[in-house]
Motif scaffolding. Structure first.
Motif, PDB file in Angstrom:
ATOM      1  N   ASN A  57     -40.789  21.844  12.660  1.00  0.00           N
ATOM      2  CA  ASN A  57     -40.030  22.650  11.717  1.00  0.00           C
ATOM      3  C   ASN A  57     -39.718  23.989  12.382  1.00  0.00           C
ATOM      4  O   ASN A  57     -40.593  24.827  12.558  1.00  0.00           O
ATOM      5  N   HIS A  58     -38.470  24.182  12.748  1.00  0.00           N
ATOM      6  CA  HIS A  58     -38.044  25.416  13.405  1.00  0.00           C
ATOM      7  C   HIS A  58     -37.791  26.534  12.403  1.00  0.00           C
ATOM      8  O   HIS A  58     -37.374  27.636  12.796  1.00  0.00           O
ATOM      9  N   MET A  59     -38.006  26.255  11.120  1.00  0.00           N
ATOM     10  CA  MET A  59     -37.824  27.236  10.045  1.00  0.00           C
ATOM     11  C   MET A  59     -36.374  27.714   9.963  1.00  0.00           C
ATOM     12  O   MET A  59     -36.103  28.854   9.590  1.00  0.00           O
ATOM     13  N   LEU A  60     -35.429  26.846  10.288  1.00  0.00           N
ATOM     14  CA  LEU A  60     -34.016  27.214  10.265  1.00  0.00           C
ATOM     15  C   LEU A  60     -33.269  26.636   9.059  1.00  0.00           C
ATOM     16  O   LEU A  60     -32.201  27.117   8.724  1.00  0.00           O
ATOM     17  N   ARG A  61     -33.829  25.580   8.435  1.00  0.00           N
ATOM     18  CA  ARG A  61     -33.098  24.896   7.370  1.00  0.00           C
ATOM     19  C   ARG A  61     -33.798  25.026   6.013  1.00  0.00           C
ATOM     20  O   ARG A  61     -33.525  24.252   5.107  1.00  0.00           O
ATOM     21  N   GLY A  62     -34.703  25.941   5.882  1.00  0.00           N
ATOM     22  CA  GLY A  62     -35.373  26.164   4.599  1.00  0.00           C
ATOM     23  C   GLY A  62     -36.129  24.934   4.116  1.00  0.00           C
ATOM     24  O   GLY A  62     -36.766  24.226   4.893  1.00  0.00           O
ATOM     25  N   ASP A  63     -36.064  24.685   2.815  1.00  0.00           N
ATOM     26  CA  ASP A  63     -36.792  23.571   2.212  1.00  0.00           C
ATOM     27  C   ASP A  63     -36.318  22.217   2.693  1.00  0.00           C
ATOM     28  O   ASP A  63     -37.071  21.238   2.655  1.00  0.00           O
ATOM     29  N   ALA A  64     -35.079  22.121   3.163  1.00  0.00           N
ATOM     30  CA  ALA A  64     -34.555  20.833   3.632  1.00  0.00           C
ATOM     31  C   ALA A  64     -35.380  20.284   4.785  1.00  0.00           C
ATOM     32  O   ALA A  64     -35.564  19.071   4.908  1.00  0.00           O
ATOM     33  N   ALA A  65     -35.889  21.147   5.636  1.00  0.00           N
ATOM     34  CA  ALA A  65     -36.685  20.693   6.777  1.00  0.00           C
ATOM     35  C   ALA A  65     -38.008  20.076   6.306  1.00  0.00           C
ATOM     36  O   ALA A  65     -38.490  19.117   6.905  1.00  0.00           O
ATOM     37  N   ASP A  66     -38.598  20.628   5.275  1.00  0.00           N
ATOM     38  CA  ASP A  66     -39.859  20.075   4.755  1.00  0.00           C
ATOM     39  C   ASP A  66     -39.647  18.725   4.097  1.00  0.00           C
ATOM     40  O   ASP A  66     -40.536  17.885   4.104  1.00  0.00           O
ATOM     41  N   ASN A  67     -38.479  18.514   3.519  1.00  0.00           N
ATOM     42  CA  ASN A  67     -38.205  17.239   2.864  1.00  0.00           C
ATOM     43  C   ASN A  67     -37.974  16.173   3.900  1.00  0.00           C
ATOM     44  O   ASN A  67     -38.216  15.040   3.699  1.00  0.00           O
TER      45      ASN A  67
END
Length: 67
Positions: A57-67
């Motif tokens: 998770n590069h923390m670039l796409r917000g919650d979408a990355a966690d999903n």
């Protein structure tokens, strides 16, 4: 063309004869998805090479990355 470049990199770095597995950092983006797709095909060709992926998770796409 991309597949050729990946195959060339595998050969250039001398990975092919000694490689037993590949661990892929997977973010879910287009580039890591394309790499994982190609390597899954490569795994089927090589039979003795196993592919595994872990989520980055590069923390670039917000919650979408966690999903």
């Amino acid at each position: 063309m991309v597949e050729q470049k990946i195959r060339q990199a595998i050969n250039d770095f001398g990975m092919s004869p000694r490689m037993k597995g590949i661990l892929v950092g997977y973010s879910g983006g287009a580039d890591s998805s394309a790499l994982l797709y190609f390597l899954s095909k490569y795994e089927k060709e090589q039979k003795d090479v196993k592919i595994a992926a872990f989520h980055v998770n590069h923390m670039l796409r917000g919650d979408a990355a966690d999903n």
